[in-house]
Design a protein around this motif. Structure first.
Motif, PDB file in Angstrom:
ATOM      1  N   UNK A 157     -12.779   2.640  -1.734  1.00 43.91           N
ATOM      2  CA  UNK A 157     -14.010   2.217  -2.392  1.00 43.91           C
ATOM      3  C   UNK A 157     -13.970   0.747  -2.823  1.00 43.91           C
ATOM      4  N   UNK A 158     -12.872   0.047  -2.565  1.00 43.91           N
ATOM      5  CA  UNK A 158     -12.868  -1.413  -2.667  1.00 43.91           C
ATOM      6  C   UNK A 158     -13.377  -1.919  -1.320  1.00 43.91           C
ATOM      7  N   UNK A 159     -14.680  -2.102  -1.241  1.00 42.41           N
ATOM      8  CA  UNK A 159     -15.320  -2.326   0.052  1.00 42.41           C
ATOM      9  C   UNK A 159     -14.736  -3.526   0.780  1.00 42.41           C
ATOM     10  N   UNK A 160     -14.321  -3.317   2.021  1.00 39.43           N
ATOM     11  CA  UNK A 160     -13.714  -4.321   2.893  1.00 39.43           C
ATOM     12  C   UNK A 160     -12.354  -4.815   2.394  1.00 39.43           C
ATOM     13  N   UNK A 161     -11.799  -4.151   1.378  1.00 40.70           N
ATOM     14  CA  UNK A 161     -10.517  -4.617   0.858  1.00 40.70           C
ATOM     15  C   UNK A 161      -9.640  -3.476   0.343  1.00 40.70           C
ATOM     16  N   UNK A 203       0.490   1.217   7.360  1.00 44.41           N
ATOM     17  CA  UNK A 203      -0.977   1.149   7.317  1.00 44.41           C
ATOM     18  C   UNK A 203      -1.486  -0.289   7.264  1.00 44.41           C
ATOM     19  N   UNK A 204      -0.594  -1.268   7.246  1.00 40.15           N
ATOM     20  CA  UNK A 204      -1.019  -2.657   7.042  1.00 40.15           C
ATOM     21  C   UNK A 204      -1.932  -3.152   8.143  1.00 40.15           C
ATOM     22  N   UNK A 205      -1.605  -2.815   9.398  1.00 42.39           N
ATOM     23  CA  UNK A 205      -2.467  -3.248  10.507  1.00 42.39           C
ATOM     24  C   UNK A 205      -3.845  -2.612  10.400  1.00 42.39           C
ATOM     25  N   UNK A 206      -3.874  -1.331  10.063  1.00 41.59           N
ATOM     26  CA  UNK A 206      -5.149  -0.639   9.878  1.00 41.59           C
ATOM     27  C   UNK A 206      -5.966  -1.299   8.772  1.00 41.59           C
ATOM     28  N   UNK A 207      -5.280  -1.673   7.677  1.00 41.67           N
ATOM     29  CA  UNK A 207      -5.985  -2.335   6.568  1.00 41.67           C
ATOM     30  C   UNK A 207      -6.580  -3.658   7.026  1.00 41.67           C
ATOM     31  N   UNK A 208      -5.796  -4.450   7.772  1.00 40.94           N
ATOM     32  CA  UNK A 208      -6.311  -5.725   8.276  1.00 40.94           C
ATOM     33  C   UNK A 208      -7.514  -5.527   9.188  1.00 40.94           C
ATOM     34  N   UNK A 233      -3.177  -1.810  -1.681  1.00 42.95           N
ATOM     35  CA  UNK A 233      -4.425  -1.703  -0.921  1.00 42.95           C
ATOM     36  C   UNK A 233      -4.353  -0.632   0.166  1.00 42.95           C
ATOM     37  N   UNK A 234      -3.166  -0.119   0.431  1.00 49.76           N
ATOM     38  CA  UNK A 234      -3.010   0.965   1.408  1.00 49.76           C
ATOM     39  C   UNK A 234      -1.781   1.773   1.013  1.00 49.76           C
ATOM     40  N   UNK A 235      -1.645   2.969   1.596  1.00 44.97           N
ATOM     41  CA  UNK A 235      -0.664   3.927   1.110  1.00 44.97           C
ATOM     42  C   UNK A 235       0.745   3.662   1.630  1.00 44.97           C
ATOM     43  N   UNK A 236       0.867   3.373   2.928  1.00 40.04           N
ATOM     44  CA  UNK A 236       2.185   3.202   3.542  1.00 40.04           C
ATOM     45  C   UNK A 236       2.293   1.840   4.223  1.00 40.04           C
ATOM     46  N   UNK A 237       3.518   1.365   4.360  1.00 42.09           N
ATOM     47  CA  UNK A 237       3.745   0.068   4.998  1.00 42.09           C
ATOM     48  C   UNK A 237       3.108  -0.004   6.384  1.00 42.09           C
TER      49      UNK A 237
END
Length: 237
Positions: A31-35, A232-237, A226-230
């Motif tokens: 719910x932190x939109x785009x972040x 997940x970083x690419x997915x977050x980007x 900003x994400x659950x697992x290390x």
């Protein structure tokens, strides 16, 4: 509430080899939109699996996810801490302008009780109605009016105090700390330190630790989650 004072008391009373309790207090969900890329059920399940008894939600300028977060945390037996990373105007919230190139700063607010939750809702609402300029912004006037029941953390390197320290302006950082103590009270204002390997953090952390010692304030160590697992970083980007 959790952070450092309670943790220190627990650690002092516990056996030497006991782990010190930890709770994430700076957390961005989907719910932190785009972040934010943390799905709430997975976020809470992972915190529980890691032995955390509590976790906060501090989405950027919004509380859209609070009810889902609260219900899911209760369902999984984890204590929910309701909060928000608000945006703070560099001056009056009604003025739609930058001040020295700054549109807004960050600040972490956590509801200590029901009064704090209601005040947090008011702050976020007024930020959208009266203070919107690129982002929904509060100002120091609003914080003074609706401070009761709220615990405040000084935020990441985008916070007012860290930004002053990074800009080599210790006098401003000192004055800001005194003002926030005046707004929230010494027992409800904490200086927040983070270490993501950023040079700016190393610089601000040194100043924050010194200010905590000077004014007898608690330090809270957080991770800007900003994400659950290390992975997940690419997915977050």
């Amino acid at each position: 509430m959790i952070p450092i004072p309670d943790i220190e008391e627990t650690a002092a009373a516990a056996p030497a080899k006991a782990a010190i309790p930890f709770a994430h207090l700076h957390v961005h969900t989907e719910f932190s939109l785009l972040d934010g890329a943390s799905r709430i059920p997975d976020l809470i399940a992972t915190a529980k699996a890691e032995g955390m008894e509590a976790i906060a939600i501090t989405d950027h300028g919004a509380m859209y996810g609070v009810i889902d977060f609260y219900k899911e945390a209760k369902k999984q037996g984890v204590k929910p801490i309701i909060g928000c990373e608000v945006y703070v105007a560099p001056g009056d919230r009604h003025e739609r302008a930058e001040v020295n190139g700054v549109k807004y700063y960050h600040l972490i607010l956590l509801a200590e009780n029901q009064t704090g939750y209601r005040n947090l809702v008011k702050l976020v609402s007024y930020a959208n109605i009266e203070g919107f300029y690129y982002k929904p912004r509060v100002d120091h006037e609003l914080l003074r009016k609706y401070h009761e029941g709220i615990i405040c953390l000084s935020a990441c390197v985008a916070g007012e105090v860290p930004r002053a320290l990074i800009a080599d302006n210790p006098d401003r950082a000192d004055a800001l700390v005194r003002e926030y103590i005046d707004i929230f009270g010494k027992e409800n204002y904490f200086l927040e330190i983070q270490n993501h390997g950023l040079p700016e953090e190393q610089k601000s952390n040194a100043g924050l630790i010194a200010l905590a010692k000077k004014y007898g304030l608690g330090l809270v160590a957080t991770n800007d989650s900003h994400y659950v697992r290390r992975e997940d970083s690419d997915f977050h980007d």
